[in-house]
Design a protein around this motif. Structure first.
Motif, PDB file in Angstrom:
ATOM      1  N   MET A 172       0.843  -1.201   0.000  1.00 60.36           N
ATOM      2  CA  MET A 172       0.000   0.000   0.000  1.00 60.36           C
ATOM      3  C   MET A 172       0.880   1.254   0.000  1.00 60.36           C
ATOM      4  O   MET A 172       1.817   1.366   0.785  1.00 60.36           O
ATOM      5  N   ILE A 173       0.588   2.175  -0.879  1.00 54.21           N
ATOM      6  CA  ILE A 173       1.362   3.412  -0.966  1.00 54.21           C
ATOM      7  C   ILE A 173       0.919   4.379   0.140  1.00 54.21           C
ATOM      8  O   ILE A 173      -0.262   4.679   0.285  1.00 54.21           O
ATOM      9  N   LYS A 174       1.896   4.862   0.918  1.00 54.09           N
ATOM     10  CA  LYS A 174       1.616   5.810   1.994  1.00 54.09           C
ATOM     11  C   LYS A 174       2.275   7.174   1.769  1.00 54.09           C
ATOM     12  O   LYS A 174       1.937   8.139   2.464  1.00 54.09           O
ATOM     13  N   LEU A 175       3.220   7.230   0.823  1.00 56.69           N
ATOM     14  CA  LEU A 175       3.950   8.469   0.573  1.00 56.69           C
ATOM     15  C   LEU A 175       4.179   8.628  -0.924  1.00 56.69           C
ATOM     16  O   LEU A 175       4.688   7.717  -1.575  1.00 56.69           O
ATOM     17  N   VAL A 176       3.803   9.798  -1.451  1.00 54.63           N
ATOM     18  CA  VAL A 176       4.025  10.135  -2.856  1.00 54.63           C
ATOM     19  C   VAL A 176       4.980  11.318  -2.912  1.00 54.63           C
ATOM     20  O   VAL A 176       4.715  12.366  -2.320  1.00 54.63           O
ATOM     21  N   VAL A 177       6.101  11.150  -3.629  1.00 52.53           N
ATOM     22  CA  VAL A 177       7.124  12.189  -3.714  1.00 52.53           C
ATOM     23  C   VAL A 177       7.399  12.499  -5.182  1.00 52.53           C
ATOM     24  O   VAL A 177       7.660  11.586  -5.963  1.00 52.53           O
ATOM     25  N   THR A 178       7.363  13.760  -5.532  1.00 49.63           N
ATOM     26  CA  THR A 178       7.618  14.110  -6.927  1.00 49.63           C
ATOM     27  C   THR A 178       8.546  15.299  -7.078  1.00 49.63           C
ATOM     28  O   THR A 178       8.487  16.262  -6.301  1.00 49.63           O
ATOM     29  N   ASP A 179       9.423  15.212  -8.058  1.00 57.40           N
ATOM     30  CA  ASP A 179      10.176  16.365  -8.523  1.00 57.40           C
ATOM     31  C   ASP A 179       9.175  17.331  -9.169  1.00 57.40           C
ATOM     32  O   ASP A 179       8.026  16.959  -9.437  1.00 57.40           O
ATOM     33  N   ILE A 180       9.600  18.560  -9.430  1.00 57.11           N
ATOM     34  CA  ILE A 180       8.676  19.544 -10.012  1.00 57.11           C
ATOM     35  C   ILE A 180       8.971  19.798 -11.485  1.00 57.11           C
ATOM     36  O   ILE A 180       8.207  19.404 -12.355  1.00 57.11           O
ATOM     37  N   ASP A 181      10.083  20.468 -11.773  1.00 54.83           N
ATOM     38  CA  ASP A 181      10.363  20.859 -13.152  1.00 54.83           C
ATOM     39  C   ASP A 181      10.680  19.657 -14.030  1.00 54.83           C
ATOM     40  O   ASP A 181      11.522  18.824 -13.689  1.00 54.83           O
ATOM     41  N   GLY A 182       9.980  19.574 -15.147  1.00 55.58           N
ATOM     42  CA  GLY A 182      10.139  18.437 -16.043  1.00 55.58           C
ATOM     43  C   GLY A 182       9.406  17.201 -15.572  1.00 55.58           C
ATOM     44  O   GLY A 182       9.445  16.165 -16.236  1.00 55.58           O
ATOM     45  N   THR A 183       8.727  17.317 -14.433  1.00 49.33           N
ATOM     46  CA  THR A 183       8.056  16.165 -13.837  1.00 49.33           C
ATOM     47  C   THR A 183       6.606  16.497 -13.491  1.00 49.33           C
ATOM     48  O   THR A 183       5.690  16.125 -14.213  1.00 49.33           O
ATOM     49  N   LEU A 184       6.398  17.210 -12.401  1.00 46.95           N
ATOM     50  CA  LEU A 184       5.037  17.538 -11.970  1.00 46.95           C
ATOM     51  C   LEU A 184       4.409  18.614 -12.842  1.00 46.95           C
ATOM     52  O   LEU A 184       3.204  18.575 -13.109  1.00 46.95           O
ATOM     53  N   VAL A 185       5.198  19.598 -13.273  1.00 47.02           N
ATOM     54  CA  VAL A 185       4.657  20.678 -14.108  1.00 47.02           C
ATOM     55  C   VAL A 185       5.060  20.479 -15.562  1.00 47.02           C
ATOM     56  O   VAL A 185       6.044  19.795 -15.864  1.00 47.02           O
ATOM     57  N   ASP A 186       4.289  21.089 -16.449  1.00 47.53           N
ATOM     58  CA  ASP A 186       4.626  20.998 -17.869  1.00 47.53           C
ATOM     59  C   ASP A 186       5.720  22.013 -18.204  1.00 47.53           C
ATOM     60  O   ASP A 186       6.225  22.717 -17.317  1.00 47.53           O
ATOM     61  N   ASP A 187       6.082  22.107 -19.446  1.00 47.02           N
ATOM     62  CA  ASP A 187       7.191  22.971 -19.832  1.00 47.02           C
ATOM     63  C   ASP A 187       6.869  24.455 -19.659  1.00 47.02           C
ATOM     64  O   ASP A 187       7.777  25.295 -19.660  1.00 47.02           O
ATOM     65  N   ASN A 188       5.592  24.782 -19.494  1.00 47.01           N
ATOM     66  CA  ASN A 188       5.179  26.156 -19.201  1.00 47.01           C
ATOM     67  C   ASN A 188       4.994  26.388 -17.711  1.00 47.01           C
ATOM     68  O   ASN A 188       4.449  27.413 -17.300  1.00 47.01           O
ATOM     69  N   LYS A 189       5.440  25.414 -16.896  1.00 48.73           N
ATOM     70  CA  LYS A 189       5.406  25.484 -15.431  1.00 48.73           C
ATOM     71  C   LYS A 189       3.992  25.403 -14.856  1.00 48.73           C
ATOM     72  O   LYS A 189       3.740  25.862 -13.734  1.00 48.73           O
ATOM     73  N   ASN A 190       3.076  24.790 -15.589  1.00 47.96           N
ATOM     74  CA  ASN A 190       1.698  24.659 -15.118  1.00 47.96           C
ATOM     75  C   ASN A 190       1.433  23.287 -14.520  1.00 47.96           C
ATOM     76  O   ASN A 190       1.910  22.268 -15.028  1.00 47.96           O
ATOM     77  N   LEU A 191       0.647  23.258 -13.439  1.00 45.68           N
ATOM     78  CA  LEU A 191       0.177  22.007 -12.854  1.00 45.68           C
ATOM     79  C   LEU A 191      -0.974  21.451 -13.669  1.00 45.68           C
ATOM     80  O   LEU A 191      -1.660  22.186 -14.388  1.00 45.68           O
ATOM     81  N   SER A 192      -1.209  20.175 -13.526  1.00 45.71           N
ATOM     82  CA  SER A 192      -2.372  19.554 -14.163  1.00 45.71           C
ATOM     83  C   SER A 192      -3.657  20.181 -13.641  1.00 45.71           C
ATOM     84  O   SER A 192      -3.760  20.509 -12.450  1.00 45.71           O
ATOM     85  N   PRO A 193      -4.663  20.349 -14.487  1.00 47.18           N
ATOM     86  CA  PRO A 193      -5.956  20.860 -14.019  1.00 47.18           C
ATOM     87  C   PRO A 193      -6.567  19.991 -12.919  1.00 47.18           C
ATOM     88  O   PRO A 193      -7.364  20.475 -12.111  1.00 47.18           O
ATOM     89  N   ASP A 194      -6.178  18.714 -12.876  1.00 48.78           N
ATOM     90  CA  ASP A 194      -6.710  17.782 -11.876  1.00 48.78           C
ATOM     91  C   ASP A 194      -5.825  17.655 -10.636  1.00 48.78           C
ATOM     92  O   ASP A 194      -6.104  16.832  -9.762  1.00 48.78           O
ATOM     93  N   PHE A 195      -4.757  18.456 -10.568  1.00 49.81           N
ATOM     94  CA  PHE A 195      -3.788  18.262  -9.492  1.00 49.81           C
ATOM     95  C   PHE A 195      -4.392  18.403  -8.105  1.00 49.81           C
ATOM     96  O   PHE A 195      -4.284  17.492  -7.272  1.00 49.81           O
ATOM     97  N   TRP A 196      -5.011  19.551  -7.802  1.00 57.23           N
ATOM     98  CA  TRP A 196      -5.473  19.813  -6.439  1.00 57.23           C
ATOM     99  C   TRP A 196      -6.541  18.804  -6.013  1.00 57.23           C
ATOM    100  O   TRP A 196      -6.519  18.309  -4.880  1.00 57.23           O
ATOM    101  N   GLU A 197      -7.449  18.491  -6.920  1.00 56.34           N
ATOM    102  CA  GLU A 197      -8.492  17.502  -6.595  1.00 56.34           C
ATOM    103  C   GLU A 197      -7.867  16.137  -6.302  1.00 56.34           C
ATOM    104  O   GLU A 197      -8.245  15.453  -5.343  1.00 56.34           O
ATOM    105  N   THR A 198      -6.881  15.760  -7.123  1.00 60.13           N
ATOM    106  CA  THR A 198      -6.220  14.466  -6.942  1.00 60.13           C
ATOM    107  C   THR A 198      -5.488  14.388  -5.602  1.00 60.13           C
ATOM    108  O   THR A 198      -5.596  13.396  -4.877  1.00 60.13           O
TER     109      THR A 198
END
Length: 263
Positions: free
Chosen positions: A1-27
Motif C-alpha cells: 500500500m502506498i503511503k507516501l508520494v514524492v515528486t520532482d517539479i520541473d520536467g516532472t510535476l509541471v509541464d514545460d510552461n510550469k503549469n500544474l495539471s488541471p486535476d492536481f489539487w483535486e487528486t
C-alpha cells in the motif's frame, strides 16, 4: 500500500510552461483523504515551494535544495550545510566560466552577485527570497547549495569544471541550465530516506517521480520509482517503472490516479 508520494517539479510535476495539471489539487485532496502523504523534492528554495503549495503546506513534506533541507508539517526535520571555505572555492571557479552565473543558496535566502535582467528573471521564478549582493564570499548565511546557471548547457559546459569535486561532494546537473553542488550526504535520496524513518514509512510504501540527474538517488529509495516518459536516459535506467505520459501530458497526476485512486 502506498503511503507516501514524492515528486520532482520541473520536467516532472509541471509541464514545460510550469503549469500544474488541471486535476492536481483535486487528486491530492483525494489521496490525502486516504491518509497518503504528498511531498515535493526539488532543487528549488523551500520558501518558493511553500508559497507554491500554500493551500496544503501544513500537511506536506518538502525536500528542498536537492535534499539539503527538509520539513514536514511546517517543522524542519533536516539541514545539511556546506563548509564556507568549500563554497568560496566553488564561487572562484564559477566566476571564471563564461556564460554562467553563480547562485548561492542559503537557509534564509538565495544570493546572487550579477544583475543581468534575464538571469534575475529566471532566478526569481525559483526563489521567493532573493538578495543581490556585491560579493558572494561575504554571505554569512548557513550555506545549503551552490549552483551555476548555465546559458550553454550545464552537463557539457559548467559540469566539467566541477567534476573534480565529485569524490567529496554531490555535483549534479539539475536540468539543461542548472548545475548544483551540495554536501556529500545531501541529495534527494538521502533526504527521502531520513523522512521515511521519521514518518515510519518504508520504501515499499513509497511512490516517487523524477526526470533528471538530481533525482537519481531518489529512484533508489522507493519500490514504486517512476521515471518520466521524458526523463534523462540515466533516470529511466535507474527507475523501476516509466510513466505512461510525459510531463506535458501530466504524467505524474495520471499515475497517481491509477496507482492510488484506481482511476
Amino acid at each position: 500500500m502506498i503511503k507516501l508520494v514524492v515528486t520532482d517539479i520541473d520536467g516532472t510535476l509541471v509541464d514545460d510552461n510550469k503549469n500544474l495539471s488541471p486535476d492536481f489539487w483535486e487528486t491530492i485532496d483525494q489521496i490525502s483523504q486516504k491518509g497518503i502523504i504528498f511531498a515535493v523534492a526539488s532543487g528549488r528554495q523551500y520558501y518558493t515551494l511553500a508559497a507554491q503549495f500554500e493551500r496544503m503546506k501544513d500537511r506536506m513534506l518538502f525536500i528542498a535544495e536537492n535534499g539539503a533541507y527538509a520539513s514536514y508539517e511546517n517543522r524542519e526535520i533536516l539541514t545539511v550545510a556546506l563548509e564556507p571555505a568549500v563554497v568560496h572555492n566553488f564561487i572562484k571557479i564559477g566566476r571564471a566560466i563564461a556564460d554562467t552565473y553563480p547562485v548561492l543558496c542559503g537557509k534564509n535566502s538565495t544570493y546572487v552577485e550579477n544583475d543581468n535582467e534575464y538571469f534575475l528573471s529566471v532566478v526569481n521564478h525559483y526563489c521567493a527570497r532573493l538578495q543581490r549582493v556585491d560579493d558572494l564570499t561575504q554571505v554569512g548565511d548557513t550555506l545549503l547549495k551552490f549552483s551555476m546557471f548555465d546559458l550553454v548547457d550545464s552537463e557539457t559546459h559548467a559540469y566539467p569544471h566541477f567534476k573534480q569535486f565529485e569524490r567529496d561532494y554531490k555535483v549534479a546537473p539539475a536540468g539543461k541550465r542548472w548545475l548544483d553542488m551540495t554536501a556529500p550526504d545531501a541529495n534527494k535520496g538521502a533526504a527521502l530516506r531520513h523522512a521515511q524513518r521519521q514518518l515510519g514509512i518504508s520504501p515499499d510504501e513509497t511512490l516517487v517521480f523524477g526526470d533528471y540527474l538530481n533525482d537519481l538517488e531518489m529512484m533508489r529509495e522507493a519500490k514504486y520509482s517512476y521515471a518520466m516518459k521524458n526523463a534523462h536516459p540515466e533516470i529511466i535506467k535507474a527507475a523501476n517503472f516509466v510513466t505512461d505520459r510525459d510531463n506535458n501530458n501530466h504524467g505524474v497526476v495520471d499515475m497517481i490516479r491509477k496507482l492510488c485512486l484506481n482511476a
